[in-house]
Design an enzyme around this catalytic site. Structure first.
Site, PDB file in Angstrom:
ATOM      1  N   THR B 181       0.857  -1.189   0.000  1.00  0.00           N
ATOM      2  CA  THR B 181       0.000   0.000   0.000  1.00  0.00           C
ATOM      3  C   THR B 181       0.888   1.232   0.000  1.00  0.00           C
ATOM      4  OG1 THR B 181      -0.043   0.098   2.395  1.00  0.00           O
ATOM      5  CG2 THR B 181      -1.807  -1.115   1.333  1.00  0.00           C
ATOM      6  N   GLU B 326      -5.977  -3.678  -0.327  1.00  0.00           N
ATOM      7  CA  GLU B 326      -6.263  -4.854   0.493  1.00  0.00           C
ATOM      8  C   GLU B 326      -7.433  -5.676  -0.048  1.00  0.00           C
ATOM      9  OE1 GLU B 326      -5.722  -1.819   1.429  1.00  0.00           O
ATOM     10  OE2 GLU B 326      -4.524  -1.685   3.249  1.00  0.00           O
ATOM     11  N   LYS B 435     -13.842  16.795  14.045  1.00  0.00           N
ATOM     12  CA  LYS B 435     -14.697  16.711  15.224  1.00  0.00           C
ATOM     13  C   LYS B 435     -14.887  18.112  15.785  1.00  0.00           C
ATOM     14  CE  LYS B 435     -12.750  12.363  15.096  1.00  0.00           C
ATOM     15  NZ  LYS B 435     -11.437  11.991  14.495  1.00  0.00           N
ATOM     16  N   TRP B 440     -19.544  15.285  14.239  1.00  0.00           N
ATOM     17  CA  TRP B 440     -18.658  14.977  13.116  1.00  0.00           C
ATOM     18  C   TRP B 440     -18.988  15.834  11.903  1.00  0.00           C
ATOM     19  CZ3 TRP B 440     -18.470   8.839  12.703  1.00  0.00           C
ATOM     20  CH2 TRP B 440     -17.773   8.341  13.828  1.00  0.00           C
TER      21      TRP B 440
END
Lengths: 534, 534
Positions: B181, B326, B435, B440
Site C-alpha cells: 500500500t 487490500e 470533530k 462529526w
C-alpha cells in the site's frame, strides 16, 4: 486472503438485503403469487427453522418433488442454508426409480406438490428413511392422504421463525444439492453439488459473455427445477436480484407466451421441445414478446430451423448451450466472437447452432483412439471436461463412477468436433454413433439436417444391424401437421447434403419420437421399435 | 465436485487457446506494438522458462517496476503461472520505501523498465536479496548500467522455451501476487493476493452487473499496473479474450484521447485525476470517443461535476467504484437498479456519485460506537469488508495486521453511510473526520460540494485545532484557469448547502493540492502546510 467460503446462504442473504423490493412471480395451482425478496427471505428462514424443528440436521438429505414455483425456490435456499442437502427429484420417473433414489439418497423429509402426492402415496411404505412429508400447497391444512406425518408447507412457514439465523458452519466443499441423472439405461446415478460448485457456476451465469444474468433481467426458467437445478438459473437470478417468473405446473406454450408478454420476461431457459412448442404457439396467435433479450436452449441439440425461426423470423436472440447433470450444468455456450459479427447470416447461424465455447473456469478436450483431436471442426472425439463445478463421482456408486470419472476428467460419452475458434459441436453420443463399413456416421448430423427441412417437425436416426456394413442408418420422421412428404423426397433431400454412404437406407414415418422425461430422444426404445418394424 | 484449483495459469491458457487472433496493443518508449494472444502466450511461456533458468523457484517473489505495457502483462502471467509471486512495485515511491519493500518482500529478480533503471541503480547495493535484474526494453542488448547481472527482456524471451509447460503444482490459496500500500504514514504494508482471490475477483469484473468485461471489449486500464494489479483489469481482460490497449509510460490526456479514438476503446479504468485531465483535453480538442461504453472511476471519490460532465455533456457512461489495495480491489460499484432508471436526472446522479452496491461474493457492514449503522443514508460508521478476495493480514507485519484485520473483517478506516438500497457512500477517512463541538463534519462532503462548483478545479478540506470547538474545517481550493472567485463567494456557496457549523472558517487558495503517488490527496501534508500558513 480470507478463507470466506463460497456458499448458497450468502446468495439469499444478498437478495434479502439489497433487492428487498424486487419480485418473484410464481404460478401455482392456486393462481399467481407475487412475493418480494424481503418476503421470500423471511419465508426461507422460517422454512429452515421448521425443518430444524422436524429434526433435519446438517448433512441430511431433504427431497423435493415439485414444479417451478416460489415454494420450490424457497426450498432451494432454506435446505442448503441450514447445512442440509437439497435433493431435487424428477417427478416423471417411474415408481421403481423414485423408490430407488429416495432410498439411495436416504431422504429424511420430502416436500411434495399437492398434485404429485399420489406418486409418493403409492410408494410410501417402501421409503422407510423418510420421517416426514410436507405438502407444498396453498392451504394451512393438509389434504386427505395416507402419508404420515404430513405437514402443510404454509402452516410450517407461518409458524416458523422468520428471523432464524443460518448458524450452520458450512465448508464450501460441503454438499448443498443433489440430482439423479435421468438414465436411459440402468438405475439413475446421483450427482452431488457442493456449495462451492453452485456458487462458481452461478457466477459464471452472470458473466457478460455467457448468460449475462443481471439485476435488470426478468428471468423465467422453463427447464424444470427438478432437473439440474433448472440449469442453476434460480440461484443466479436470486443472487443478482433479478425478477423471477416461475411458470408452475403444466406450463403449456400458451401459458409461457402469456407469462412472457405479461411480465416482460427478458430471458428464459429450456430444452428444444419447449421452444418448438412456443414457436408453434407464436406462429398461431399474436403475442408481444419484444421484451426477450435472450433464450437459452440446451439439454439436447437445437435444430438449425428452430434457431433460424427465432432469430430471423421473430427477432428473438437464441443462445445454444451445452451441459449435463454432472456439470451443474453449464459447460459451453454459443456466442459469436466480436470479429464474427459481420459474417454473412448463414455463416453466423452455422456458428450459433454449435454448442459453443467453454465458459471461463472450465477446461475441455476431446479424445479418440489417436489422442487429442485437432481443432479443425472435422476430427471427432469424446468430450472430456474438468473444473470446479464438475462432479468427480456418482454418489455411492463406485462402479459407475470408475467408468465416467477417469484421469481427473469427466468422460461425457458425447462425440464432438471442435473448430479452430474453439467451438464444440456435438455430433453424437458414443453409443449412438453408427459404424458403417468401418467408418463413423453421426446420427445427430443427419437428424439436424432432417429437422432443417421445413416439412419435418422431428426426426431421429438410429442404427440397424446390417450383414454387409455391420450397421446402417434408418431415419424416423414426424411431419408437421398437414404436410405430405414421400420417403423418396426425404432421401433425395439428404443425398444433396451428404456423401452417399451416409444417406439412410429407409425412412419410417411416426406420430411421435419417444422421449425421456426431460425431452431427449429415447434412442434405445426407438431402436427396439424400429427393429421390430423393419 | 472436482477440486480443480482456481489459478491464473488457466486464464492465460484460455486466451492462448480460444482468442489466439485477438490483440494486445501496447505503447512503449519504442512505439506501438501489436501482439496477438497467440504471440503473448508463447512469450509468457518463454519468460517463465527464462525465470526458471535464472533460478526462480515456486514461492519466490519477482518484482516489477514498470508502466502499463505488454511486457508487464506478460510478467503478470509468467510469474504466477510458474508458481512464483508477482510483486508489482510502485515506481513513484521514494528510495527509502523502494529499499524497504524490495528487502521486505525478498525479491529474487527485478524486472525494470529502461527509463526506471536509475531508480534501482541508486539503491542496488542496499537490496542484497536480488540475484538478477531484467531490463524490459525493446533491445536484445542491455544498456550501460551498474546493475549486475543485468539481462535484456527480449533476449530472454527470444532464447526461452516457447512451449514451456506450466508444471508447478499450484494450490489455489498459494500466493500469486503482492502489492504494498502507498502509505501516507509509516512504512508501506504488503498485501499478498492468492490465485483464488485473483481468479474470483476477475470473474466478478465480468459480471453483467459490475464492469461486464467481455470478449467484445477493447479494454484500456489507465490505473497503473503497479497499483492493485491495475484493479485486476488485465487479468479479466486476458481471461475473457478482450482486446487490450496498454497506454504505456507518461500517458498524458492527449495520448489517452488519441488511443481511445484510434483503437475504439470501449472501457477504461482510472482515478478521478485521470478523468479530470481527459475532460480538459476533450473540451479543448475534438476527438471521437463514441466507442466508450463505460469508464470506471475509483481510488478516491469522483466529484459530482466530473460525473455530470462525462455523462450529460459528453454522453460517456461513468461508473463510480470503490476498493483498496487490500481488496484486490473491487468492493462496490455504483449502478442504477432497474427500477431507478426512470428517476429524474438529479436523483440518478445522486445515486451514481455514491460508491455503490457491494459486488456478489463479498459482505460489508458499517459500525460505529452504537453498533451496526442503519441503512438510511444518514448514519455514519466505519466500513468493514469480508470475502474471498479480501486480505486477512499484512505480509510479515503482525502489529499493523492486528489493527486492520479483526473479528474476521477488514476495517477499512473509511467512514461511510449506506442508503436503504444498500449503496455505500464514503463520507471520510476515520482520521480525516473533523470533530467540531462533539459532532462529526465530513471533509469529503465539503470537498465534493466545492468541486461541484464550476469555477473550482480541486478542493480539500482539513481540520484546524480550535480552542473552543476542538477542531474547525478549513478549505483549500484550486480554481480553474482564468476563474476569479473570492473567499466570500465560496463560503456563501457552501452556506446555501450545509448547516452553519459545517461551513469552513477559512478558504485558502492554492496552485495544487499535494497528492500521493496514486493521485490521492495527501491530507497530512496539507494539514501541516495549512497550519503553518494560517
Amino acid at each position: 486472503m480470507m478463507n470466506t467460503p463460497l456458499t448458497i446462504t450468502s446468495m439469499i442473504e444478498r437478495a434479502e438485503k439489497y433487492f428487498s423490493k424486487k419480485k418473484v412471480i410464481s404460478r401455482t395451482q392456486g393462481g399467481i403469487h407475487e412475493l418480494t425478496y424481503k418476503d421470500i427471505g423471511k419465508r426461507v428462514r422460517a422454512l429452515s427453522s421448521a425443518l430444524e424443528e422436524l429434526g433435519v440436521e446438517q448433512g441430511d438429505r431433504v427431497g423435493t418433488l415439485a414444479w417451478n414455483h416460489h415454494r420450490h425456490l424457497e426450498a432451494y435456499f432454506a435446505i442448503p442454508s441450514m447445512g442440509a442437502v437439497l435433493h431435487t427429484i424428477n417427478i416423471r420417473l417411474p415408481a421403481e426409480h423414485l423408490i430407488h433414489i429416495i432410498n439411495h439418497a436416504e431422504d429424511k423429509v420430502l416436500l411434495v406438490d399437492p398434485d404429485l402426492l399420489p406418486l409418493i402415496e403409492k410408494i410410501a411404505d417402501q421409503i422407510p428413511a423418510v420421517k416426514a412429508f410436507i405438502v407444498m400447497g396453498e392451504d394451512f391444512y393438509v389434504p386427505e392422504s395416507s402419508l404420515d406425518p404430513l405437514y402443510a408447507y404454509e402452516h410450517l412457514v407461518a409458524e416458523g421463525d422468520k428471523t432464524y439465523e443460518y448458524t450452520a458452519q458450512i465448508d464450501e466443499n460441503d454438499p448443498a444439492g443433489m440430482c439423479y441423472t435421468s438414465a436411459t439405461t440402468g438405475k439413475p446415478k446421483g450427482v452431488v453439488y457442493s456449495h462451492r460448485g453452485i456458487a462458481l457456476h452461478s457466477m459464471s451465469l452472470g458473466l457478460a459473455d455467457t448468460a449475462a444474468l443481471s439485476e435488470s433481467d426478468v428471468s423465467m426458467p422453463v427447464v424444470p427445477m427438478f432437473h439440474a437445478n433448472a440449469w442453476g438459473v434460480p440461484f443466479s437470478a436470486t443472487w443478482f436480484g433479478a425478477t423471477q417468473v416461475l411458470p408452475g405446473p403444466y406450463a403449456a406454450p400458451k401459458i409461457l407466451a402469456e407469462l412472457i408478454e405479461t411480465y416482460k420476461v427478458t430471458t428464459s431457459a429450456g430444452v428444444p421441445t419447449i421452444w418448438l412448442g412456443l414457436l408453434k404457439e407464436i406462429e398461431t396467435n399474436n403475442y408481444d414478446l419484444s421484451s426477450i433479450r435472450a433464450i437459452l436452449c440446451g439439454g439436447s441439440a437445437a435444430p438449425e430451423g428452430l434457431i433460424r425461426a427465432f432469430e430471423l423470423k421473430h427477432g428473438i436472440p437464441f443462445i445454444h448451450a451445452y451441459g449435463m447433470t454432472e456439470t451443474t450444468p453449464l459447460v459451453t455456450l454459443a456466442r459469436l466472437k466480436s470479429y464474427q459479427s459481420d459474417l454473412p447470416e448463414d455463416d453466423r447461424l452455422s456458428i450459433r447452432k454449435k454448442q459453443g465455447l467453454v465458459v471461463p473456469g472450465l477446461d475441455i478436450k476431446a479424445i479418440n483412439d489417436s489422442g487429442e483431436i485437432k481443432h479443425d471442426g472435422e476430427d471427432m472425439g469424446e468430450l472430456l471436461i474438468r473444473g470446479p463445478w464438475i462432479a468427480d463421482e456418482y454418489y455411492r456408486d463406485p462402479d459407475k463412477s470408475v467408468e465416467t470419472f477417469r484421469d481427473g476428467w469427466l468422460h461425457t460419452g458425447d462425440v464432438v468436433t471442435i473448430d479452430e475458434e474453439g467451438n464444440v459441436e456435438i455430433v453424437d453420443r458414443t453409443k449412438d454413433l453408427i459404424k458403417s463399413g468401418g467408418e463413423w456416421i453421426s446420427s445427430v448430423e443427419l437428424e439436424n439436417a432432417l429437422m432443417g427441412h421445413e416439412g419435418i417437425f422431428e426426426a431421429a436416426v438410429v442404427s440397424m444391424p446390417d450383414p454387409k456394413w455391420q450397421e446402417r442408418p434408418v431415419a424416423c420422421v414426424v411431419l408437421h401437421e398437414g404436410v405430405e412428404l414421400s420417403k423418396e423426397e426425404i432421401l433425395a433431400y439428404l443425398e444433396a447434403k451428404f456423401v452417399k454412404w451416409w444417406v439412410p437406407d429407409d425412412v419410417i414415418f411416426m406420430e411421435e419420437i419417444p422421449k425421456t422425461s426431460v425431452g431427449k430422444f429415447l434412442k434405445r426404445t426407438l431402436r427396439d421399435q424400429v427393429r421390430e418394424m423393419v
